[in-house]
Design a protein around this motif. Structure first.
Motif, PDB file in Angstrom:
ATOM      1  N   MET A 108       0.827  -1.197   0.000  1.00  0.00           N
ATOM      2  CA  MET A 108       0.000   0.000   0.000  1.00  0.00           C
ATOM      3  C   MET A 108       0.861   1.247   0.000  1.00  0.00           C
ATOM      4  N   SER A 109       1.846   1.239   0.888  1.00  0.00           N
ATOM      5  CA  SER A 109       2.609   2.469   1.079  1.00  0.00           C
ATOM      6  C   SER A 109       3.447   2.790  -0.159  1.00  0.00           C
ATOM      7  N   VAL A 110       3.813   1.766  -0.936  1.00  0.00           N
ATOM      8  CA  VAL A 110       4.522   2.031  -2.195  1.00  0.00           C
ATOM      9  C   VAL A 110       3.516   2.452  -3.276  1.00  0.00           C
ATOM     10  N   THR A 111       2.435   1.706  -3.390  1.00  0.00           N
ATOM     11  CA  THR A 111       1.476   1.962  -4.473  1.00  0.00           C
ATOM     12  C   THR A 111       0.900   3.365  -4.400  1.00  0.00           C
ATOM     13  N   GLU A 112       0.587   3.813  -3.186  1.00  0.00           N
ATOM     14  CA  GLU A 112      -0.036   5.133  -3.088  1.00  0.00           C
ATOM     15  C   GLU A 112       0.969   6.254  -3.357  1.00  0.00           C
ATOM     16  N   ALA A 206       9.696  -7.047   2.731  1.00  0.00           N
ATOM     17  CA  ALA A 206       8.373  -6.840   2.144  1.00  0.00           C
ATOM     18  C   ALA A 206       8.327  -5.567   1.314  1.00  0.00           C
ATOM     19  N   ALA A 207       9.150  -4.562   1.675  1.00  0.00           N
ATOM     20  CA  ALA A 207       9.161  -3.306   0.926  1.00  0.00           C
ATOM     21  C   ALA A 207      10.028  -3.428  -0.324  1.00  0.00           C
ATOM     22  N   LYS A 216      11.453   0.778 -11.110  1.00  0.00           N
ATOM     23  CA  LYS A 216      11.795   0.370 -12.468  1.00  0.00           C
ATOM     24  C   LYS A 216      10.784   0.847 -13.507  1.00  0.00           C
ATOM     25  N   MET A 217       9.583   1.217 -13.037  1.00  0.00           N
ATOM     26  CA  MET A 217       8.558   1.685 -13.973  1.00  0.00           C
ATOM     27  C   MET A 217       9.057   2.894 -14.754  1.00  0.00           C
ATOM     28  N   PRO A 218       8.682   3.021 -16.035  1.00  0.00           N
ATOM     29  CA  PRO A 218       9.005   4.275 -16.725  1.00  0.00           C
ATOM     30  C   PRO A 218       8.295   5.416 -16.003  1.00  0.00           C
ATOM     31  N   PRO A 219       8.962   6.566 -15.812  1.00  0.00           N
ATOM     32  CA  PRO A 219       8.339   7.659 -15.067  1.00  0.00           C
ATOM     33  C   PRO A 219       6.959   8.030 -15.606  1.00  0.00           C
ATOM     34  N   ALA A 220       6.781   7.956 -16.921  1.00  0.00           N
ATOM     35  CA  ALA A 220       5.477   8.333 -17.486  1.00  0.00           C
ATOM     36  C   ALA A 220       4.362   7.485 -16.894  1.00  0.00           C
ATOM     37  N   ALA A 221       4.622   6.189 -16.760  1.00  0.00           N
ATOM     38  CA  ALA A 221       3.600   5.286 -16.217  1.00  0.00           C
ATOM     39  C   ALA A 221       3.366   5.581 -14.742  1.00  0.00           C
ATOM     40  N   ALA A 222       4.435   5.826 -13.995  1.00  0.00           N
ATOM     41  CA  ALA A 222       4.302   6.119 -12.564  1.00  0.00           C
ATOM     42  C   ALA A 222       3.533   7.418 -12.355  1.00  0.00           C
ATOM     43  N   LEU A 223       3.806   8.404 -13.202  1.00  0.00           N
ATOM     44  CA  LEU A 223       3.154   9.707 -13.048  1.00  0.00           C
ATOM     45  C   LEU A 223       1.672   9.646 -13.380  1.00  0.00           C
ATOM     46  N   ARG A 224       1.299   8.732 -14.270  1.00  0.00           N
ATOM     47  CA  ARG A 224      -0.087   8.656 -14.702  1.00  0.00           C
ATOM     48  C   ARG A 224      -1.005   8.128 -13.606  1.00  0.00           C
ATOM     49  N   SER A 225      -0.433   7.326 -12.701  1.00  0.00           N
ATOM     50  CA  SER A 225      -1.280   6.699 -11.690  1.00  0.00           C
ATOM     51  C   SER A 225      -1.832   7.754 -10.735  1.00  0.00           C
ATOM     52  N   GLU A 226      -3.129   7.681 -10.517  1.00  0.00           N
ATOM     53  CA  GLU A 226      -3.783   8.630  -9.616  1.00  0.00           C
ATOM     54  C   GLU A 226      -4.093   7.912  -8.309  1.00  0.00           C
ATOM     55  N   PHE A 227      -3.838   8.562  -7.214  1.00  0.00           N
ATOM     56  CA  PHE A 227      -4.198   7.944  -5.942  1.00  0.00           C
ATOM     57  C   PHE A 227      -4.871   8.949  -5.040  1.00  0.00           C
TER      58      PHE A 227
END
Ligand SMILES: Nc1ncnc2c1ncn2[C@@H]1O[C@H](COP(=O)(O)OP(=O)(O)OP(=O)(O)O)[C@@H](O)[C@H]1O
Ligand SMILES: [Mg+2]
Lengths: 227, 256
Positions: A108-112, A206-207, A216-227
């Protein structure tokens, strides 16, 4: 200087020009934990509950061993074998509870924070900086959570057992065997200590995986995620 | 600006800071191929203020991601200072993002737990500046964007316009050659949007930073040296400043 071409340096040059010193990472982690205090408490509570449960089980085992010895002195036959089997089972259970809790909180703490991770990469963070920040955070929360869990778990059991076998015998439990490992008894204090260490290491592990994947995600993909 | 390529004190100076060749990005969505960018050739001069305009879904953000090295193209090449980005290692790419390009987003993207000053100094930390240097430079940058008295405020304690100013200061942290912006005024009201555009233009003129901004905002046209219109992932037309005025009315008519 803007406008003036700065060549990309060689590998050694880059190592010196792109960095995140451990001391700075630690400072960022500490601030992050305090500023997002509510969230940190929730993350740590998974670890806390697991270790509280585990150390309570250990304490129960050790106190029971003390009581068995007292009973024996009074001519009552203790039910040691049954007790041992139950403790191994409970310890395993509490480890599972702790692991599930920790993995879940870390995930959770990473995904958000995907968006934050993407932003940091835009600012020049290497993948390993991201991993470093999350590992440090998990380690700190893991150690804090499991120490608190051990204190509360053993504290509650102390209060409970003091009524049954008295304060002196209850404190004696710390040196009594909490469980048998390969036939040899392990004292309570060692069991609790190992439990605390396991809590810290487990939360770090676990982290590691979610943080590494997010980094490792491309920044574009990471930036697109809304939380 | 000369048209020749020559050697200068700091290394080679190229006329074009960004060049894209046959740039394409396809996404596959539910078995269907979406051509977000298709065959885009765009040359951007050093020190230019370029706006990238086009309807929603035309590929502006995709182009922003490709030029900024935030995603990999399906085909084609992006050159930054004549360096092919696809040839860079992860570390070299991080170096480029840290020192050569400053990013500005529609949603500001400040790190929520950090103060304005900490946000601005973060890229400097990554670039290896000492804490003292970073603090001094960061405080100066905040003054430049008009937030000298807000350095210890968290993003949640700042208005949208103020957050975007912090983001601009952060983008300038390591004296980048390029500022890439994706709808920097998209979440701001008319007046605040104007102020942000004026600030970007000021940085463009004072620091000679190349500004590349994807936008819907027609106010941006006034300050742009060139406007690149894209539609369905292709460049529709590129207009120089001089030709633009006439077209604005046309576009506004089109939007209604
Ligand atoms: N990650 C993705 N996966 C699938 N399709 C995508 C993805 N990102 C963009 N697209 C598609 O590519 C096209 C271009 O999108 P892009 O975000 O570049 O448009 P845009 O010009 O920035 O639009 P807007 O003005 O609304 O921000 C759209 O059709 C979009 O649906
Ligand atoms: Mg967009």
């Amino acid at each position: 200087m803007a406008g003036v071409v700065e060549r990309i340096p060689d590998k050694a040059g880059i190592q010196k020009q792109i960095m995140l010193p451990w001391s700075k990472a630690l400072q960022m982690t500490r601030e992050n934990i305090f500023v997002r205090f509510g969230r940190s408490v929730i993350t740590a509570s998974g670890i806390f509950l697991g270790t509280a449960f585990m150390s309570a089980v250990f304490f129960g085992g050790a106190a029971a061993a003390v009581k068995a010895k007292l009973d024996l002195e009074q001519g009552i036959t203790p039910q040691e074998a049954e007790m041992q089997a139950r403790i191994i089972w409970l310890v395993t259970m509490s480890l599972v509870v702790a692991t599930v809790g920790i993995v879940n909180s870390m995930l959770m703490s990473v995904t958000e924070r995907y968006k934050e991770i993407g932003t940091m990469k835009c600012l020049g963070a290497l993948d390993r900086f991201i991993v470093r920040l999350f590992i440090l955070e998990a380690l700190l929360l893991g150690v804090l959570g499991s120490v608190a869990g051990a204190v509360v778990g053993t504290g509650a059991m102390t209060i409970m057992w003091m009524g049954r076998i008295g304060a002196k015998n209850t404190f004696a439990a710390w040196a009594a065997p909490a469980m048998k490992l390969g036939g040899s008894p392990v004292p309570l204090w060692l069991c609790v200590l190992v439990g605390v260490v396991i809590g810290g290491v487990l939360s770090m592990l676990a982290a590691l995986y979610p943080a590494w994947r997010a980094a490792k995600m491309p920044p574009a993909a990471a930036l697109r995620s809304e939380f | 600006m000369t048209t020749t390529t020559g050697e200068a004190a700091g290394g080679s100076v190229y006329e074009y800071i960004v060049r894209t060749k046959d740039l394409a990005k396809f996404y596959v969505m539910g078995g269907q191929e979406v051509r977000a960018l298709d065959n885009v050739a765009l040359d951007i001069r050093r020190g230019e203020y370029v706006s990238i305009m086009g309807p929603s879904g035309s590929g502006k953000s995709t182009l922003f991601n490709m030029i900024g090295g935030l995603d990999k193209p399906t085909k084609g090449t992006v050159f930054i200072d004549e360096v092919d980005m696809a040839q860079l290692s992860a570390t070299e790419l991080a170096w480029l993002r840290c020192r050569k390009i400053g990013y500005i987003f529609q949603t500001f993207n400040l790190i929520p737990v950090m103060t304005a000053l900490e946000n601005v100094t973060l890229p400097m930390v990554f670039a290896g500046l000492s804490t003292d240097e970073a603090l001094e430079k960061g405080a100066n940058l905040l003054k430049v964007v008009g937030l000298g008295d807000r350095r210890d405020h968290k993003p949640t304690e700042l208005s949208g316009g103020q957050q975007q100013r912090v983001a601009i200061a952060r983008a300038l942290a390591n004296d980048p050659a390029i500022i890439l912006a994706d709808e920097p005024t998209g979440n701001l009201d008319l007046r605040t949007g104007k102020e942000i555009i004026a600030l970007l233009k000021q940085m463009n003129e004072e620091k000679n930073v190349t500004i590349i901004s994807a936008t819907h905002d027609l106010k941006m046209i006034d300050v742009s040296d060139r406007v690149v219109w894209i539609r369905d992932g292709k460049i529709e037309r590129i207009e120089e400043r001089a030709d633009i005025k006439v077209q604005v009315g046309e576009m506004e008519g089109e939007e209604q």
